[in-house]
Write a protein that holds these residues in place. Structure first.
Motif, PDB file in Angstrom:
ATOM      1  N   PHE A   1       0.827  -1.205   0.000  1.00 35.63           N
ATOM      2  CA  PHE A   1       0.000   0.000   0.000  1.00 35.63           C
ATOM      3  C   PHE A   1       0.864   1.259   0.000  1.00 35.63           C
ATOM      4  N   LEU A   2       1.897   1.274   0.834  1.00 31.65           N
ATOM      5  CA  LEU A   2       2.781   2.439   0.898  1.00 31.65           C
ATOM      6  C   LEU A   2       3.523   2.662  -0.415  1.00 31.65           C
ATOM      7  N   SER A   3       3.928   1.585  -1.065  1.00 31.21           N
ATOM      8  CA  SER A   3       4.604   1.759  -2.356  1.00 31.21           C
ATOM      9  C   SER A   3       3.638   2.314  -3.391  1.00 31.21           C
TER      10      SER A   3
ATOM     11  N   LEU B   1       2.297   9.963  -5.198  1.00 31.50           N
ATOM     12  CA  LEU B   1       3.060  11.157  -4.850  1.00 31.50           C
ATOM     13  C   LEU B   1       4.003  11.547  -5.988  1.00 31.50           C
ATOM     14  N   GLY B   2       4.669  10.571  -6.561  1.00 31.25           N
ATOM     15  CA  GLY B   2       5.556  10.855  -7.694  1.00 31.25           C
ATOM     16  C   GLY B   2       4.800  11.434  -8.878  1.00 31.25           C
ATOM     17  N   GLY B   3       3.603  10.926  -9.136  1.00 33.27           N
ATOM     18  CA  GLY B   3       2.782  11.470 -10.219  1.00 33.27           C
ATOM     19  C   GLY B   3       2.389  12.912  -9.972  1.00 33.27           C
ATOM     20  N   VAL B   4       2.019  13.219  -8.737  1.00 30.33           N
ATOM     21  CA  VAL B   4       1.632  14.593  -8.394  1.00 30.33           C
ATOM     22  C   VAL B   4       2.834  15.537  -8.544  1.00 30.33           C
ATOM     23  N   VAL B   5       3.978  15.127  -8.041  1.00 30.65           N
ATOM     24  CA  VAL B   5       5.189  15.965  -8.156  1.00 30.65           C
ATOM     25  C   VAL B   5       5.555  16.162  -9.624  1.00 30.65           C
TER      26      VAL B   5
ATOM     27  N   VAL C   1      11.600  10.922 -21.842  1.00 26.10           N
ATOM     28  CA  VAL C   1      12.853  10.504 -21.207  1.00 26.10           C
ATOM     29  C   VAL C   1      12.578   9.807 -19.876  1.00 26.10           C
ATOM     30  N   ILE C   2      11.701  10.373 -19.081  1.00 23.15           N
ATOM     31  CA  ILE C   2      11.395   9.767 -17.777  1.00 23.15           C
ATOM     32  C   ILE C   2      10.719   8.412 -17.950  1.00 23.15           C
ATOM     33  N   LEU C   3       9.799   8.307 -18.913  1.00 26.82           N
ATOM     34  CA  LEU C   3       9.151   7.017 -19.163  1.00 26.82           C
ATOM     35  C   LEU C   3      10.153   5.975 -19.667  1.00 26.82           C
ATOM     36  N   ALA C   4      11.085   6.402 -20.518  1.00 28.33           N
ATOM     37  CA  ALA C   4      12.109   5.470 -21.011  1.00 28.33           C
ATOM     38  C   ALA C   4      12.999   4.987 -19.871  1.00 28.33           C
ATOM     39  N   MET C   5      13.375   5.893 -18.981  1.00 28.54           N
ATOM     40  CA  MET C   5      14.205   5.497 -17.833  1.00 28.54           C
ATOM     41  C   MET C   5      13.434   4.538 -16.923  1.00 28.54           C
ATOM     42  N   ALA C   6      12.171   4.829 -16.677  1.00 28.42           N
ATOM     43  CA  ALA C   6      11.358   3.949 -15.824  1.00 28.42           C
ATOM     44  C   ALA C   6      11.202   2.574 -16.469  1.00 28.42           C
ATOM     45  N   GLY C   7      11.000   2.551 -17.781  1.00 22.58           N
ATOM     46  CA  GLY C   7      10.902   1.276 -18.480  1.00 22.58           C
ATOM     47  C   GLY C   7      12.190   0.473 -18.381  1.00 22.58           C
ATOM     48  N   GLY C   8      13.327   1.161 -18.462  1.00 19.10           N
ATOM     49  CA  GLY C   8      14.613   0.490 -18.321  1.00 19.10           C
ATOM     50  C   GLY C   8      14.786  -0.143 -16.953  1.00 19.10           C
ATOM     51  N   VAL C   9      14.308   0.538 -15.932  1.00 17.82           N
ATOM     52  CA  VAL C   9      14.381  -0.022 -14.576  1.00 17.82           C
ATOM     53  C   VAL C   9      13.562  -1.303 -14.494  1.00 17.82           C
ATOM     54  N   TYR C  10      12.365  -1.293 -15.092  1.00 15.47           N
ATOM     55  CA  TYR C  10      11.532  -2.505 -15.073  1.00 15.47           C
ATOM     56  C   TYR C  10      12.203  -3.657 -15.812  1.00 15.47           C
ATOM     57  N   PHE C  11      12.819  -3.378 -16.961  1.00 11.52           N
ATOM     58  CA  PHE C  11      13.527  -4.431 -17.690  1.00 11.52           C
ATOM     59  C   PHE C  11      14.686  -4.982 -16.868  1.00 11.52           C
TER      60      PHE C  11
END
Length: 123
Positions: free
Chosen positions: A43-45, A51-55, A68-78
Motif C-alpha cells: 500500500f505504501l509503495s 506522490l511521484g505522479g503529483v510531483v 525521457v522519464i518514461l524510457a528510464m522507468a521502463g529500463g528499470v523494469y527491464f
C-alpha cells in the motif's frame, strides 16, 4: 475521449492486479514478511507512486521530458525483470504447467500496457 480513458483504466487495473499479486508473493515468500506487513508495504509503495505522479505533474513537463522519464522507468523494469525476477521464477519452475502459468502471467501483465499504446497520441 471517454473510450481512451476507459481503455487506460481497464488496462491499468489488469496490469496492477497482476503486479500487486506478484509483489505480495515476493514480499511474503522471499522476503519472509507477514501478510499484514506485506499488505502495508504494498500500500505504501502505491502511495509513493501517486506522490511521484503529483510531483511530476506539478512541474508541467514537456513531451520530451515525459518521454525521457518514461524510457528510464521502463529500463528499470527491464533490469528488475532480467536480473531479479526471471532467475527466481526459473528456480521455482518444476514442469511444463508451471512454465505455462508463468508465461500466461507475464502476458496478462504486459499485454494491457501494449494495448494502451495503440491509441496513445505520443506513440
Amino acid at each position: 475521449s471517454t473510450g481512451t480513458a476507459m481503455s487506460i483504466v481497464i488496462a491499468t487495473l489488469l496490469h496492477e492486479i497482476a503486479q500487486e499479486l506478484a509483489d505480495f508473493v515476493v514480499l511474503t515468500r522471499y522476503a519472509g514478511l507477514s501478510i499484514s506487513m506485506a499488505c502495508l508495504l504494498n500500500f505504501l509503495s502505491g502511495l509513493s507512486v501517486c506522490l511521484g505522479g503529483v510531483v511530476f505533474l506539478a512541474f508541467n513537463p514537456t513531451d520530451e521530458v515525459t518521454g525521457v522519464i518514461l524510457a528510464m522507468a521502463g529500463g528499470v523494469y527491464f533490469y528488475i525483470a532480467g536480473c531479479e525476477t526471471i532467475p527466481r521464477i526459473e528456480n521455482t519452475i518444476k514442469g511444463r504447467i508451471d512454465r505455462f502459468w508463468t508465461l500466461l502471467s507475464i502476458i496478462v501483465g504486459t499485454v494491457p500496457i501494449g494495448l494502451i499504446l495503440l491509441n496513445h497520441e505520443h506513440c
